[in-house]
Scaffold this motif. Structure first.
Motif, mmCIF file in Angstrom:
data_model
loop_
_atom_site.group_PDB
_atom_site.id
_atom_site.type_symbol
_atom_site.label_atom_id
_atom_site.label_comp_id
_atom_site.label_asym_id
_atom_site.label_seq_id
_atom_site.Cartn_x
_atom_site.Cartn_y
_atom_site.Cartn_z
ATOM 1 N N TYR A 184 0.855 -1.182 0.000
ATOM 2 C CA TYR A 184 0.000 0.000 0.000
ATOM 3 C C TYR A 184 0.891 1.231 0.000
ATOM 4 N N ALA A 185 0.637 2.145 -0.932
ATOM 5 C CA ALA A 185 1.456 3.357 -1.045
ATOM 6 C C ALA A 185 0.570 4.583 -0.996
ATOM 7 N N GLU A 186 1.057 5.609 -0.325
ATOM 8 C CA GLU A 186 0.421 6.914 -0.375
ATOM 9 C C GLU A 186 1.498 7.965 -0.571
ATOM 10 N N GLY A 187 1.175 8.957 -1.381
ATOM 11 C CA GLY A 187 2.163 9.983 -1.698
ATOM 12 C C GLY A 187 1.553 11.364 -1.726
ATOM 13 N N ARG A 188 2.424 12.344 -1.615
ATOM 14 C CA ARG A 188 2.003 13.735 -1.673
ATOM 15 C C ARG A 188 3.100 14.570 -2.312
ATOM 16 N N LEU A 189 2.704 15.432 -3.242
ATOM 17 C CA LEU A 189 3.622 16.364 -3.896
ATOM 18 C C LEU A 189 3.027 17.762 -3.796
ATOM 19 N N THR A 190 3.814 18.711 -3.317
ATOM 20 C CA THR A 190 3.342 20.093 -3.265
ATOM 21 C C THR A 190 4.434 21.016 -3.783
ATOM 22 N N LYS A 191 4.023 22.164 -4.278
ATOM 23 C CA LYS A 191 4.952 23.241 -4.634
ATOM 24 C C LYS A 191 4.148 24.523 -4.802
ATOM 25 N N GLU A 240 -2.314 14.643 -3.834
ATOM 26 C CA GLU A 240 -2.255 13.482 -2.950
ATOM 27 C C GLU A 240 -2.895 12.287 -3.649
ATOM 28 N N GLY A 241 -2.378 11.082 -3.365
ATOM 29 C CA GLY A 241 -2.960 9.884 -3.944
ATOM 30 C C GLY A 241 -2.467 8.636 -3.259
ATOM 31 N N ASP A 242 -3.157 7.507 -3.500
ATOM 32 C CA ASP A 242 -2.732 6.233 -2.939
ATOM 33 C C ASP A 242 -3.102 5.097 -3.890
ATOM 34 N N ASP A 243 -2.511 3.916 -3.651
ATOM 35 C CA ASP A 243 -2.769 2.764 -4.505
ATOM 36 C C ASP A 243 -2.238 1.511 -3.824
ATOM 37 N N ILE A 244 -2.652 0.355 -4.333
ATOM 38 C CA ILE A 244 -2.152 -0.940 -3.903
ATOM 39 C C ILE A 244 -1.531 -1.637 -5.113
ATOM 40 N N ALA A 245 -0.351 -2.204 -4.930
ATOM 41 C CA ALA A 245 0.322 -2.930 -6.002
ATOM 42 C C ALA A 245 0.939 -4.202 -5.428
ATOM 43 N N GLU A 275 -3.841 7.295 -7.144
ATOM 44 C CA GLU A 275 -5.017 8.065 -7.531
ATOM 45 C C GLU A 275 -5.490 8.928 -6.374
ATOM 46 N N GLY A 276 -5.782 10.183 -6.692
ATOM 47 C CA GLY A 276 -6.234 11.117 -5.672
ATOM 48 C C GLY A 276 -6.686 12.409 -6.312
ATOM 49 N N ASP A 277 -6.434 13.523 -5.632
ATOM 50 C CA ASP A 277 -6.892 14.833 -6.091
ATOM 51 C C ASP A 277 -5.740 15.817 -6.163
ATOM 52 N N ALA A 278 -5.849 16.706 -7.124
ATOM 53 C CA ALA A 278 -4.942 17.850 -7.227
ATOM 54 C C ALA A 278 -5.730 19.114 -6.898
ATOM 55 N N LYS A 279 -5.186 19.917 -6.014
ATOM 56 C CA LYS A 279 -5.805 21.190 -5.651
ATOM 57 C C LYS A 279 -4.801 22.299 -5.923
ATOM 58 N N VAL A 280 -5.175 23.228 -6.780
ATOM 59 C CA VAL A 280 -4.284 24.316 -7.168
ATOM 60 C C VAL A 280 -4.965 25.639 -6.850
ATOM 61 N N SER A 281 -4.287 26.468 -6.077
ATOM 62 C CA SER A 281 -4.886 27.744 -5.646
ATOM 63 C C SER A 281 -4.382 28.909 -6.492
ATOM 64 N N ASN A 282 -5.181 29.971 -6.499
ATOM 65 C CA ASN A 282 -4.827 31.245 -7.133
ATOM 66 C C ASN A 282 -4.559 31.135 -8.629
#
Length: 499
Positions: A184-191, A240-245, A275-282
């Motif tokens: 099980y993997a979960e990840g997050r990328l921000t900038k 953010e997203g997660d998956d099973i492999a 798989e997850g959601d991308a949220k982009v502000s401004n």
């Protein structure tokens, strides 16, 4: 019997909850984590495929379970503390202006990596086992005022593996093993988002239309005037997203003699689709204006808004091959050696892909078309080797002392990034083991230091997907340069019991 069963259940629950809560580490060989066992860490994992000391062989080589009698458990934790900080850093925005800010601070916090392993002898030929561990992970977090914030802020990956295994031996020195890794993997990328280029293009478009429509101002035909807006506020992208492999580990162990044996362990590749959601502000809002003799053109309105979209992030896990050798040169001395080849070249890019198509809110707002990623980072890693040597001195029947060395090649080659500032490293370890033969309890402790071969020099640009030059011309002069100084230490403890 019921008492022992309760102990096992509690240990499994503890390991599972702790692993889910633990932060991941950064700057490992790729995003693999070497700290899976204190007993093997004492010799820098040298010969681990040929040295089944306890139940941790479920991870290193499932064929090794055939050399363990009865029921065995091993559980423990490692701590990895990396000091990773840019000594110098500078950046340009899309218009070529200097980005103000700091060097980002120490980007890697200490990581705790728990583990639990169990083996059980079914009969003289068959053994089964199970493990819970964290085989992969990344973590980096810059200060909010980091000058390279338009390239990286937070990078997080946590992978937890549930690993049943089975081994069979022929009674003549050859054992074979098969392990299944359900991960099980979960990840997050921000900038942070740089909108200076969008504002600059707005100004240029306004001036160009002004030249065409003179003496009437562009506002007379509905083109918004950028002079009423003092640039765009920077935005923030959070994915953010997660998956099973699932992948497999196949192992072989062969006793060449009473004093020498060789092990081989191979892992198959797999891929996560987080798989997850991308949220982009401004994100700058836009409007369509019809220009005489030109047609429909898109212009910012001056307002900014936040958009979200369902996304998918593919992440390749490479196949690997490990060979190990154990040789007892005297009654109280054992030497070990090993090598691992990993096909990290599978990790070519880090893309954020839409699951909604071009009609998604973020895609629509940013003008993405076709199947191109919302965000693309060129990686193009290379395949790597890790080499290990180590030794064990059995000082007394109860006490053993260990030492090891490993050279760990970095897969990051041409495209060094702020997210993963990696370099080749040397791993020096020391370990001690106490074993009470009468009770079956064993305690291992190990410490290690990581020495990186050189400072890491990053020169990063915004890149395009599938472009010969790779650089994205729409990003203008956007660029980040930094020089990083890396160092680290690790420590681990492990308790094992043979029933």
């Amino acid at each position: 019997m019921h008492k022992n069963t309760n102990v096992l259940v509690k240990a499994i629950r503890f390991a599972t909850l702790a692993a889910v809560a633990a932060p991941a580490s950064v700057m490992a060989g790729g995003f693999s984590l070497n700290e899976q066992s204190a007993s093997q860490m004492g010799v820098a994992n040298a010969g681990a495929a040929a040295n089944p000391e306890n139940a941790t062989t479920v991870f290193f080589n499932p064929a090794g379970m055939s050399q363990l009698s009865g029921t065995n458990i091993s559980f423990g934790a490692a701590i990895l503390d990396i000091d990773a900080e840019a000594k110098s850093a500078s950046a340009k925005n899309q218009l070529g202006g200097d980005v103000s800010g700091s060097t980002g601070g120490d980007i890697a916090d200490a990581a705790v990596l728990p583990n639990f392993y169990l083996t059980h002898e079914i009969n003289d030929s068959i053994d089964v086992g199970f493990g819970i561990h964290a085989p992969y992970g990344l973590a980096a977090d810059y200060d909010d005022d980091f000058v390279g914030r338009y390239f990286a802020d937070k990078t997080e990956l946590t992978v937890i593996s549930f690993s049943p295994a089975i081994s069979i031996n022929n009674g003549k020195g050859l054992s074979m093993g098969l392990g299944l890794n359900v991960m099980y993997a979960e990840g997050r990328l921000t900038k942070f988002q740089d909108y200076s280029g969008a504002y600059g293009r707005w100004q240029k478009g306004y001036n160009d239309i002004g030249a065409i429509t003179a003496p009437a101002p562009p506002s007379a035909i509905g083109v918004p005037d950028p002079s009423s807006v003092n640039g765009f506020d920077q935005g923030y992208a959070d994915i953010e997203g997660d998956d099973i492999a699932v992948n497999f580990r196949i192992g072989f162990l062969y006793e060449l003699s009473e004093k020498t044996q060789i092990g081989l362990s191979a892992q198959t590749p797999t891929r996560f689709d987080l798989e997850g959601d991308a949220k982009v502000s401004n994100i700058p809002d836009t409007t369509v204006v019809t220009l005489p003799g030109v047609g429909d053109q898109v212009f910012p309105t001056g307002a900014q808004s936040t958009q979200t979209e369902k996304v998918k992030v593919p992440l390749e896990i490479p196949e690997s091959l490990t060979v190990g050798l154990r040789h007892q040169i005297a009654d109280d001395w054992t030497v070990l050696a090993g090598a691992t080849y990993a096909r990290w070249g599978r990790f070519e890019e880090l893309d954020i892909n839409s699951r909604e198509g071009a009609s998604g809110d973020v895609s629509s707002a940013t003008g993405r078309t076709g199947d191109t990623p919302i965000t693309h980072i060129t990686e193009e890693w290379k395949n790597t080797w890790q080499f290990n040597v180590g030794g064990i001195w059995q000082a007394t029947p109860e006490w053993a002392f260990k030492a090891g060395y490993a050279f760990d090649e970095s897969p990051v080659d041409q495209y060094l990034t702020a997210r993963i500032p990696s370099e080749d490293r040397h791993w020096l370890t020391l370990g001690a083991q106490w074993n009470d033969v009468a009770s079956g309890w064993t305690v291992d402790a190990a410490v290690g230091t990581l020495i990186f071969a050189d400072d890491v020099k990053v020169n990063e640009f915004q890149y395009l997907h599938d472009a010969p030059s790779k650089k994205d011309p729409s990003a203008g002069a956007s660029n980040y340069t930094g020089e990083y100084e890396l160092s680290a230490w690790s420590a681990a403890i492990e308790v094992s019991k043979a029933f």
